[in-house]
Structures are given as C-alpha cells and as structure tokens.
Design a protein around this motif. Structure first.
Motif, PDB file in Angstrom:
ATOM      1  N   PHE A 193       4.281  -0.652   8.313  1.00  0.00           N
ATOM      2  CA  PHE A 193       4.681   0.530   7.565  1.00  0.00           C
ATOM      3  C   PHE A 193       6.192   0.698   7.567  1.00  0.00           C
ATOM      4  O   PHE A 193       6.870   0.416   8.564  1.00  0.00           O
ATOM      5  CB  PHE A 193       4.055   1.781   8.192  1.00  0.00           C
ATOM      6  N   GLY A 194       6.686   1.180   6.439  1.00  0.00           N
ATOM      7  CA  GLY A 194       8.084   1.573   6.371  1.00  0.00           C
ATOM      8  C   GLY A 194       8.295   2.925   7.025  1.00  0.00           C
ATOM      9  O   GLY A 194       7.335   3.537   7.529  1.00  0.00           O
TER      10      GLY A 194
ATOM     11  N   GLN B 280      -4.794  -9.969   1.204  1.00  0.00           N
ATOM     12  CA  GLN B 280      -5.638  -8.857   0.794  1.00  0.00           C
ATOM     13  C   GLN B 280      -6.563  -8.440   1.910  1.00  0.00           C
ATOM     14  O   GLN B 280      -7.038  -7.316   1.952  1.00  0.00           O
ATOM     15  CB  GLN B 280      -6.526  -9.267  -0.387  1.00  0.00           C
ATOM     16  N   GLY B 281      -6.861  -9.385   2.762  1.00  0.00           N
ATOM     17  CA  GLY B 281      -7.835  -9.133   3.804  1.00  0.00           C
ATOM     18  C   GLY B 281      -7.273  -8.285   4.908  1.00  0.00           C
ATOM     19  O   GLY B 281      -6.126  -7.859   4.895  1.00  0.00           O
ATOM     20  N   LEU B 282      -8.065  -8.026   5.869  1.00  0.00           N
ATOM     21  CA  LEU B 282      -7.657  -7.112   6.915  1.00  0.00           C
ATOM     22  C   LEU B 282      -6.778  -7.814   7.923  1.00  0.00           C
ATOM     23  O   LEU B 282      -7.072  -8.883   8.379  1.00  0.00           O
ATOM     24  CB  LEU B 282      -8.895  -6.545   7.611  1.00  0.00           C
ATOM     25  N   GLY B 283      -5.721  -7.227   8.250  1.00  0.00           N
ATOM     26  CA  GLY B 283      -4.799  -7.752   9.230  1.00  0.00           C
ATOM     27  C   GLY B 283      -3.821  -6.660   9.545  1.00  0.00           C
ATOM     28  O   GLY B 283      -3.975  -5.545   9.107  1.00  0.00           O
ATOM     29  N   GLU B 284      -2.843  -6.999  10.282  1.00  0.00           N
ATOM     30  CA  GLU B 284      -1.851  -6.002  10.654  1.00  0.00           C
ATOM     31  C   GLU B 284      -1.072  -5.565   9.420  1.00  0.00           C
ATOM     32  O   GLU B 284      -0.582  -6.389   8.651  1.00  0.00           O
ATOM     33  CB  GLU B 284      -0.901  -6.602  11.678  1.00  0.00           C
ATOM     34  N   ALA B 285      -0.993  -4.265   9.231  1.00  0.00           N
ATOM     35  CA  ALA B 285      -0.185  -3.699   8.162  1.00  0.00           C
ATOM     36  C   ALA B 285       1.081  -3.121   8.769  1.00  0.00           C
ATOM     37  O   ALA B 285       1.038  -2.486   9.813  1.00  0.00           O
ATOM     38  CB  ALA B 285      -0.958  -2.616   7.409  1.00  0.00           C
TER      39      ALA B 285
ATOM     40  N   TYR C 212       0.867   5.425   0.842  1.00  0.00           N
ATOM     41  CA  TYR C 212       0.177   6.529   1.497  1.00  0.00           C
ATOM     42  C   TYR C 212       1.001   7.796   1.349  1.00  0.00           C
ATOM     43  O   TYR C 212       2.230   7.757   1.296  1.00  0.00           O
ATOM     44  CB  TYR C 212      -0.004   6.254   2.997  1.00  0.00           C
TER      45      TYR C 212
ATOM     46  N   PHE D  29       4.613   6.953   2.518  1.00  0.00           N
ATOM     47  CA  PHE D  29       4.792   5.705   3.242  1.00  0.00           C
ATOM     48  C   PHE D  29       4.328   4.524   2.403  1.00  0.00           C
ATOM     49  O   PHE D  29       3.330   4.589   1.691  1.00  0.00           O
ATOM     50  CB  PHE D  29       3.984   5.714   4.544  1.00  0.00           C
TER      51      PHE D  29
ATOM     52  N   GLN E 232      -3.213   0.358  -3.702  1.00  0.00           N
ATOM     53  CA  GLN E 232      -2.845  -0.945  -3.149  1.00  0.00           C
ATOM     54  C   GLN E 232      -2.595  -1.942  -4.268  1.00  0.00           C
ATOM     55  O   GLN E 232      -3.332  -1.975  -5.254  1.00  0.00           O
ATOM     56  CB  GLN E 232      -3.953  -1.506  -2.256  1.00  0.00           C
TER      57      GLN E 232
ATOM     58  N   TYR F  17       0.862  -1.182   0.000  1.00  0.00           N
ATOM     59  CA  TYR F  17       0.000   0.000   0.000  1.00  0.00           C
ATOM     60  C   TYR F  17       0.898   1.231   0.000  1.00  0.00           C
ATOM     61  O   TYR F  17       1.938   1.242   0.646  1.00  0.00           O
ATOM     62  CB  TYR F  17      -0.883   0.046   1.259  1.00  0.00           C
TER      63      TYR F  17
END
Lengths: 113, 113
Positions: free
Chosen positions: A104-105, A97-102, A35, A90, A48, A33
């Motif tokens: 981030f760099g 694809q589903g929701l879970g912990e993302a 941002y 970011f 995404q 993803y």
C-alpha cells in the motif's frame, strides 16, 4: 517505504469539483487496487486493474472512475465531489492477479469543503 | 469471502507477546487467512498469511486451528511501534481470478510501556 507512490499527499477542494489521484505501483507489479477509508466506513475496496484491464469492482460510485495506463500507473478520478467524499484514498499494488502480498501507498487525504 | 470476527481492542505490555485472535468459522477449504496492520492512518502493511499450516516470518507467527475456524497472530515481543489496528482477512486464492482484500474493523492493539 512500500515502493508504491501516491500523489498528491493532501488535497483540499470544493464541493462539485473534480480531482485526479495518481498512483505509481511498485516496479514489476501489474495489479493496482484503490481503497477508500473514511472515519465511519473503514477501508472500502473500490476497484482493481491488472495490466491495464479492469478486473474487479467494489463499492465505487458512478461519479468515480479509474484507469491504468500502459506504463502501469493508475489514476482515480473523482467528480461532482460531495462533503462525504472526504477520506483517505489508498492505492495498493501486487505482482499478479492472484493472492499475494499487496503493498500500500501512504494515501491521499482528500478534504472536500 | 468468509466473514471474520476480531475483538475491538486489546492491550499488551511492552516486551510481552501479543496474541491477536480471529474467528473465521465459515472459511472454505481453499481460502487463505491474511493479516495486515495499519499504523495511525498510514497505508496498511502486510504481516503474514497462511492456509492451514502455522507460519512464521520475521514479523510474526500465525497459528491456524486444525479445523481452520480460527487463527491467532502472535507478535513475540511487542514494542511501542506495534501499536496499530490489526486486520484479519480471509480471501480465496486464485491465480487467474480477481483479488481484493475485504477489510473489517480489525483489532486496535495498544502496546503499553
């Protein structure tokens, strides 16, 4: 350390130029993803990718494009840069694809002068 | 996505519990509540998420009201390193669909020595 690597950390460029931001996701993560975070807009979702295919688009300008390569790294291309494009960009990754912990760099700080 | 409302800022004394509220009165039955935090321009960090049961992990506890219209993130013993912007996000879980986190303005938590 989230395991997501973004390069470069800082980038200064002139208006009208084109830059490429790179993201290496965590090992095994298929989704990437992008941002954008500017002072007045907060964190804005751009786009995404999942396993090489575009999955969702947010407020991404036509001057911006992205892709995810077979090795799952991703690049965000910003062209015809304007002063207002100055921001933190970011990248995040998650397993599916589903929701879970993302994860981030640490971001790329782009300054357009 | 359900809209969330959070206080703009909060203070908490070091060593005390920090209770961060979030209103999400339009949440749907299958939407999860997520919390992330961002420490001074670093990449956002996942904290916790839940659907309707209270959740606890090594970082925090999440209390969701029975009607699911609001929730509270609890940091049991706040330290100076917990000073950050905390984002409450409601997002639909779908194993096969697209996924993005829509960040609001969050709550700026200041932990005071």
């Amino acid at each position: 350390d989230s395991g997501v690597t973004q390069t470069p950390k800082h980038l200064i460029t002139a208006t009208g130029q084109r830059v490429t931001l790179r993201c290496s996701p965590r090992s095994g993560d298929l989704s990437v993803y992008w941002y954008q975070q500017s002072l007045d807009q907060g964190l804005q979702f751009l786009i995404q990718y999942y396993n090489g295919e575009e999955r969702a688009k947010g407020n991404i300008l036509e001057r911006f494009s992205a892709q995810q390569f077979p090795d799952l790294h991703s690049e965000l291309n910003l062209s015809s840069l304007e002063l207002g494009d100055s921001a933190l960009y970011f990248c995040a990754s998650s397993e599916g694809q589903g929701l879970g912990e993302a994860f981030f760099g640490q971001g790329t700080r782009l300054t357009v002068v | 996505d359900a809209k969330t409302t959070q206080p703009t800022s909060m203070d908490c004394a070091e060593g005390r519990a920090a209770n961060l509220p979030c209103n999400h009165s339009t949440i749907s039955g299958n939407e999860y509540v997520y919390w992330y935090r961002q420490i001074h321009s670093q990449g956002p960090q996942y904290i916790i998420h839940g659907l309707k049961n209270n959740e606890t992990n090594e970082m925090a506890s999440l209390i969701i009201t029975e009607d699911r219209k609001s929730s509270t993130l609890i940091l049991p013993h706040a330290t100076l390193r917990d000073t950050a912007v905390y984002y409450c996000i409601v997002r639909l879980f779908s194993g096969a669909g697209s996924y993005q986190l829509t960040f609001g303005k969050g709550t700026k938590l200041s932990v005071i020595p």
